[in-house]
Design a protein around this motif. Structure first.
Motif, PDB file in Angstrom:
ATOM      1  N   GLY A 174       0.824  -1.201   0.000  1.00 25.04           N
ATOM      2  CA  GLY A 174       0.000   0.000   0.000  1.00 25.04           C
ATOM      3  C   GLY A 174       0.851   1.240   0.000  1.00 25.04           C
ATOM      4  N   SER A 175       0.452   2.261  -0.752  1.00 23.09           N
ATOM      5  CA  SER A 175       1.250   3.474  -0.947  1.00 23.09           C
ATOM      6  C   SER A 175       2.592   3.129  -1.583  1.00 23.09           C
ATOM      7  CB  SER A 175       1.463   4.237   0.362  1.00 23.09           C
ATOM      8  OG  SER A 175       1.945   5.548   0.107  1.00 23.09           O
ATOM      9  N   ALA A 176       2.506   2.418  -2.708  1.00 28.38           N
ATOM     10  CA  ALA A 176       3.719   1.987  -3.414  1.00 28.38           C
ATOM     11  C   ALA A 176       4.486   3.156  -4.010  1.00 28.38           C
ATOM     12  CB  ALA A 176       3.349   0.986  -4.512  1.00 28.38           C
ATOM     13  N   SER A 177       3.870   4.331  -4.077  1.00 29.89           N
ATOM     14  CA  SER A 177       4.579   5.510  -4.601  1.00 29.89           C
ATOM     15  C   SER A 177       5.476   6.145  -3.549  1.00 29.89           C
ATOM     16  CB  SER A 177       3.582   6.552  -5.112  1.00 29.89           C
ATOM     17  OG  SER A 177       2.825   7.088  -4.042  1.00 29.89           O
ATOM     18  N   SER A 178       5.265   5.813  -2.264  1.00 28.16           N
ATOM     19  CA  SER A 178       6.150   6.336  -1.227  1.00 28.16           C
ATOM     20  C   SER A 178       7.532   5.724  -1.407  1.00 28.16           C
ATOM     21  CB  SER A 178       5.604   5.995   0.167  1.00 28.16           C
ATOM     22  OG  SER A 178       5.672   4.592   0.400  1.00 28.16           O
ATOM     23  N   LYS A 179       8.537   6.408  -0.942  1.00 29.11           N
ATOM     24  CA  LYS A 179       9.899   5.910  -1.165  1.00 29.11           C
ATOM     25  C   LYS A 179      10.160   4.619  -0.394  1.00 29.11           C
ATOM     26  CE  LYS A 179      11.498  10.458  -2.479  1.00 29.11           C
ATOM     27  NZ  LYS A 179      10.115  10.988  -2.538  1.00 29.11           N
ATOM     28  N   THR A 180       9.540   4.469   0.775  1.00 32.38           N
ATOM     29  CA  THR A 180       9.663   3.199   1.495  1.00 32.38           C
ATOM     30  C   THR A 180       8.939   2.099   0.734  1.00 32.38           C
ATOM     31  OG1 THR A 180       9.666   4.460   3.559  1.00 32.38           O
ATOM     32  CG2 THR A 180       9.376   2.083   3.731  1.00 32.38           C
ATOM     33  N   GLY A 181       7.769   2.427   0.180  1.00 29.58           N
ATOM     34  CA  GLY A 181       7.015   1.450  -0.595  1.00 29.58           C
ATOM     35  C   GLY A 181       7.736   1.036  -1.861  1.00 29.58           C
ATOM     36  N   LEU A 182       8.267   2.015  -2.595  1.00 31.95           N
ATOM     37  CA  LEU A 182       8.943   1.662  -3.854  1.00 31.95           C
ATOM     38  C   LEU A 182      10.232   0.900  -3.561  1.00 31.95           C
ATOM     39  CD1 LEU A 182      11.612   3.564  -4.803  1.00 31.95           C
ATOM     40  CD2 LEU A 182       9.838   5.303  -4.925  1.00 31.95           C
ATOM     41  N   GLY A 183      10.892   1.234  -2.432  1.00 32.51           N
ATOM     42  CA  GLY A 183      12.087   0.482  -2.058  1.00 32.51           C
ATOM     43  C   GLY A 183      11.766  -0.977  -1.793  1.00 32.51           C
ATOM     44  N   LEU A 184      10.670  -1.233  -1.069  1.00 31.40           N
ATOM     45  CA  LEU A 184      10.274  -2.612  -0.810  1.00 31.40           C
ATOM     46  C   LEU A 184       9.946  -3.339  -2.104  1.00 31.40           C
ATOM     47  CD1 LEU A 184       9.575  -4.965   1.012  1.00 31.40           C
ATOM     48  CD2 LEU A 184       7.318  -3.934   1.396  1.00 31.40           C
ATOM     49  N   CYS A 185       9.232  -2.668  -3.011  1.00 36.64           N
ATOM     50  CA  CYS A 185       8.930  -3.286  -4.314  1.00 36.64           C
ATOM     51  C   CYS A 185      10.219  -3.688  -5.027  1.00 36.64           C
ATOM     52  CB  CYS A 185       8.127  -2.324  -5.188  1.00 36.64           C
ATOM     53  SG  CYS A 185       6.447  -1.994  -4.622  1.00 36.64           S
ATOM     54  N   LYS A 186      11.204  -2.816  -5.001  1.00 38.30           N
ATOM     55  CA  LYS A 186      12.464  -3.097  -5.695  1.00 38.30           C
ATOM     56  C   LYS A 186      13.225  -4.255  -5.033  1.00 38.30           C
ATOM     57  CE  LYS A 186      13.348   1.390  -7.910  1.00 38.30           C
ATOM     58  NZ  LYS A 186      13.807   0.888  -9.214  1.00 38.30           N
ATOM     59  N   TYR A 187      13.248  -4.301  -3.700  1.00 37.62           N
ATOM     60  CA  TYR A 187      13.926  -5.409  -3.032  1.00 37.62           C
ATOM     61  C   TYR A 187      13.203  -6.724  -3.286  1.00 37.62           C
ATOM     62  CZ  TYR A 187      16.742  -1.951  -0.520  1.00 37.62           C
ATOM     63  OH  TYR A 187      17.600  -0.928  -0.212  1.00 37.62           O
TER      64      TYR A 187
END
Length: 354
Positions: A174-187
């Motif tokens: 949720g909130s994949a546009s946040s930098k923490t969210g996008l970082g998790l997506c990338k990892y």
């Protein structure tokens, strides 16, 4: 000395205040901030200031008024401590203010701890200050914006791995546009063999941005939660939007293997008590995973992995983030408010330079 106070009960209400510099006692040091980052993470600090204790780090002496913690770099301008010399530059956890007085204590790993009595029971990770040797202002800015957020992203990834993904076939952020969210997506996208798909949830306004990251197998807007495939799933919630959470729990129900609460970027749509289908959400506290890995692997190992991981993702940051520099503590007010009301551009990383 100027500082930006935030109302405990209404975190969009702020007040820029001039106060006399705190006098130094024996064994203390004065740190003048050079620059600090502002992100949605700071809004989470404010929104969960009582629940998690973020208001405790930097007492203001004023009832109902708090100093939101920020990450940045400061220089020691005055010291009565043998552990910290004037001229030393330190990266770490600061108030949204022009300076901070700490009680320095050198640790065995080259860092400086703030041994102030009011901080002794607070998480160690927030009390450590790391000397900065050389480097550029741009490197300082990138570290302040991304290191805290991507450290949380990586610890979330490590925690999911540590729990064998909870048996999930899809991990929903949720909130994949946040930098923490996008970082998790990338990892999550890094392992070549993975048993799960990555689904990013975001606003329709930020959908193209998340899709452009290329880390998600599927991107849905918040009103498309009903389109989620009903398979064993984990939900990692950076937003704290209770309407979205309720819809997702209702749709997935018993297929939801775990629901993790991380951030409150949608703090204004958060309700403390909520009846939900499926598992009860559990708050993820990053320092707890650090403590577990220190126990599992010994001191220093998880810190090395975090450093390698955030630098790996930050290496291509210019492709998905614009660093925007603002001058003066007063400039932090409109930036903070844009993050709190959700109008900030997710592509921007904000730095306040003092």
């Amino acid at each position: 000395m100027h500082r930006l106070l935030v109302d405990h009960r209404n975190i969009t209400q702020t007040k820029l205040e001039a106060v006399d510099p705190a006098p130094l006692s024996d064994g203390q040091a004065r740190l003048k901030l050079e620059s600090f980052a502002l992100t949605a993470n700071n809004v989470t600090y404010a929104a969960s200031g009582f629940a998690i204790g973020y208001w405790k780090f930097f007492p203001t002496g004023q009832d109902g008024q708090g100093l939101v913690p920020v990450w940045g770099v400061a220089e020691v301008t005055e010291s009565t401590s043998d552990d910290l010399a004037v001229g030393t530059r330190l990266y770490g956890y600061y108030p949204m203010a022009e300076e901070l007085v700490i009680t320095p204590k050198a640790d065995a790993h080259g860092s400086i701890l703030d041994a102030a009595p009011h901080r002794k029971d607070l998480p160690l990770i927030y009390n450590q200050y790391v000397p900065v040797h050389g480097g550029t202002a741009e490197q300082d800015h990138l570290r302040a914006i991304l290191q805290p957020l991507l450290a949380t992203s990586y610890l979330l990834f490590d925690w999911l791995l540590d729990n064998d993904w909870f048996g999930a076939e899809q991990i929903i952020i949720g909130s994949a546009s946040s930098k923490t969210g996008l970082g998790l997506c990338k990892y999550l996208a890094e392992p070549e063999q993975r048993p799960y798909k990555i689904v990013g949830l975001t606003s329709e306004r930020n959908r193209a941005f998340v899709e452009g990251l290329g880390a998600c197998d599927q991107v849905l807007s918040y009103d498309e939660v009903g389109d989620l495939v009903q398979v064993p799933s984990v939900y990692v919630d950076m937003a704290g939007n209770t309407e979205v959470k309720a819809a997702l729990h209702s749709h997935l129900a018993d297929q939801l293997r775990h629901s993790a609460a991380v951030g409150l970027s949608h703090w204004d749509k958060f309700e403390q008590k909520q009846e939900l289908a499926g598992p009860k959400p559990v708050f993820f506290f990053a320092p707890a995973q650090v403590a577990k890995r220190r126990e599992d692997w010994g001191p220093g190992k998880i810190e090395q992995q975090i450093t390698q991981a955030w630098k790996r993702i930050a290496a291509d940051a210019s492709g998905w983030m614009n660093v925007v520099v603002h001058d003066g503590i007063a400039a932090s007010d409109p930036v903070y408010k844009s993050l709190a009301d959700g109008s900030a551009n997710p592509r921007d990383g904000h730095i306040i330079r003092l």
